[in-house]
Motif scaffolding. Sequence first.
Motif, PDB file in Angstrom:
ATOM      1  N   LYS A  40      -9.268 -13.933 -19.968  1.00  0.00           N
ATOM      2  CA  LYS A  40      -9.279 -14.946 -21.031  1.00  0.00           C
ATOM      3  C   LYS A  40      -8.194 -15.991 -20.790  1.00  0.00           C
ATOM      4  CE  LYS A  40      -9.087 -15.376 -26.086  1.00  0.00           C
ATOM      5  NZ  LYS A  40      -7.808 -16.089 -26.271  1.00  0.00           N
ATOM      6  N   SER A  41      -6.998 -15.538 -20.402  1.00  0.00           N
ATOM      7  CA  SER A  41      -5.917 -16.482 -20.125  1.00  0.00           C
ATOM      8  C   SER A  41      -6.269 -17.409 -18.972  1.00  0.00           C
ATOM      9  CB  SER A  41      -4.625 -15.725 -19.815  1.00  0.00           C
ATOM     10  OG  SER A  41      -4.173 -14.993 -20.935  1.00  0.00           O
ATOM     11  N   GLU A  65      -8.747 -20.046 -20.132  1.00  0.00           N
ATOM     12  CA  GLU A  65      -8.114 -21.058 -20.973  1.00  0.00           C
ATOM     13  C   GLU A  65      -7.193 -21.983 -20.183  1.00  0.00           C
ATOM     14  OE1 GLU A  65      -7.912 -18.544 -25.172  1.00  0.00           O
ATOM     15  OE2 GLU A  65      -6.247 -18.439 -23.737  1.00  0.00           O
ATOM     16  N   ASP A  97      -9.681 -24.121 -14.419  1.00  0.00           N
ATOM     17  CA  ASP A  97     -11.119 -24.372 -14.345  1.00  0.00           C
ATOM     18  C   ASP A  97     -11.753 -23.591 -13.196  1.00  0.00           C
ATOM     19  OD1 ASP A  97     -10.025 -25.818 -12.287  1.00  0.00           O
ATOM     20  OD2 ASP A  97     -10.794 -27.755 -12.937  1.00  0.00           O
ATOM     21  N   LEU A 139     -16.310 -19.896 -24.452  1.00  0.00           N
ATOM     22  CA  LEU A 139     -14.878 -20.075 -24.680  1.00  0.00           C
ATOM     23  C   LEU A 139     -14.383 -21.314 -23.957  1.00  0.00           C
ATOM     24  CD1 LEU A 139     -12.071 -19.200 -25.644  1.00  0.00           C
ATOM     25  CD2 LEU A 139     -11.924 -17.738 -23.614  1.00  0.00           C
ATOM     26  N   ARG A 140     -14.775 -21.475 -22.715  1.00  0.00           N
ATOM     27  CA  ARG A 140     -14.336 -22.651 -21.962  1.00  0.00           C
ATOM     28  C   ARG A 140     -14.853 -23.926 -22.605  1.00  0.00           C
ATOM     29  NH1 ARG A 140     -14.369 -22.005 -15.753  1.00  0.00           N
ATOM     30  NH2 ARG A 140     -12.217 -21.418 -16.195  1.00  0.00           N
ATOM     31  N   SER A 198     -15.518 -24.373 -25.799  1.00  0.00           N
ATOM     32  CA  SER A 198     -14.780 -24.620 -27.041  1.00  0.00           C
ATOM     33  C   SER A 198     -13.388 -25.157 -26.747  1.00  0.00           C
ATOM     34  CB  SER A 198     -14.683 -23.330 -27.859  1.00  0.00           C
ATOM     35  OG  SER A 198     -13.829 -22.376 -27.233  1.00  0.00           O
ATOM     36  N   MET A 199     -12.793 -24.707 -25.640  1.00  0.00           N
ATOM     37  CA  MET A 199     -11.485 -25.224 -25.252  1.00  0.00           C
ATOM     38  C   MET A 199     -11.565 -26.705 -24.905  1.00  0.00           C
ATOM     39  SD  MET A 199      -9.182 -22.760 -25.353  1.00  0.00           S
ATOM     40  CE  MET A 199      -7.920 -23.470 -24.298  1.00  0.00           C
ATOM     41  N   ALA A 259      -9.755 -29.571 -27.077  1.00  0.00           N
ATOM     42  CA  ALA A 259      -8.668 -30.304 -26.433  1.00  0.00           C
ATOM     43  C   ALA A 259      -8.848 -31.799 -26.572  1.00  0.00           C
ATOM     44  CB  ALA A 259      -8.566 -29.924 -24.957  1.00  0.00           C
ATOM     45  N   ARG A 275      -2.082 -29.768 -23.820  1.00  0.00           N
ATOM     46  CA  ARG A 275      -1.657 -28.709 -24.716  1.00  0.00           C
ATOM     47  C   ARG A 275      -0.202 -28.912 -25.082  1.00  0.00           C
ATOM     48  NH1 ARG A 275      -2.639 -22.469 -23.194  1.00  0.00           N
ATOM     49  NH2 ARG A 275      -4.721 -23.343 -22.941  1.00  0.00           N
TER      50      ARG A 275
END
Length: 295
Positions: free
Chosen positions: A237-238, A241, A244, A277-278, A280-281, A285, A290
């Motif tokens: 997951k890290s 996030e 790429d 997840l990618r 949604s990031m 963003a 960040r």
Amino acid sequence: MKIQHLPERLLNDQYMDSLSSFRMYRHTLDQEIGTHWHQFYELGLVVSGTGTHHVNGVPFRVERGHAFLLTPADFHRIVPDAGQTLRLYNLIFTERMVSDDLAGRLFERGNAYSCEYGQEEYANAEHEFERIIRESDNWRELSGIVVKGCIERLLVDLCRSCPPSDAKSYKEPDLSIHPSIRKALVYLQHHFREQLLLEDVARFSGLSVNYFSESFSKQTGHTFQTHVRDMRLGFAKSLIEATDLPITEICYAAGFNTLAYFLRAFKARYRMSPRQLRGSMATGAGGGEREEANG
């Protein structure tokens, strides 16, 4: 999407010989060190220069006095500011250089250590690093004991100086956990991306397979297999996030054997697929950077 090569994993035998469990450097960085992770632990102290240290995808501003500790569960990259040269002490070492008790207390926290030293803390750390360098340059009787003492003092001082990343949810390590289980937990922190057998970890902890399995479940609240799976999922997951990298490469980098199982486990854990997840990031963003974290 920009496709990257899998970040390099730096291995013990690339940097330390079979008789050594540490190596000390003075690094000079005038260009970016790309995303990578290690089989070993890494302890650093910035001497001069400014830049940004990205630890598990979170950026920290760094300058003289910035100290950090990375475990094999972490990944990072270092970016000097334009026109700047970062100079730092850099010490790499294996778990053999740390007592079981100290290792348990340090690494049960579950997050990387990163903070800014004041003048006194910096001077103390510099003294320890310089002594390690002197002993390394003039190896003699009992040098190994001296170096191990220096490393453990550096780790204790860093632990005392760095607050947990989430102070509200942080709890002191549960010292009631059986020492053999704590030893296994630290071992898993170091090796969770490798192919692990319960039998091997039980043997390492000094317990029979059945007793280890039962004790691990009772004292941690989940099975050995679930613990390893969740560590791998958290690492994946890290990476999703923070980079790429292709999902397939992340799957295998985290220690999973098959993509299908990884996708099922990830969705069950996080209620969305890795690609969701990618996505949604990227949406959240909005093309911005960040927010930087404070050391």
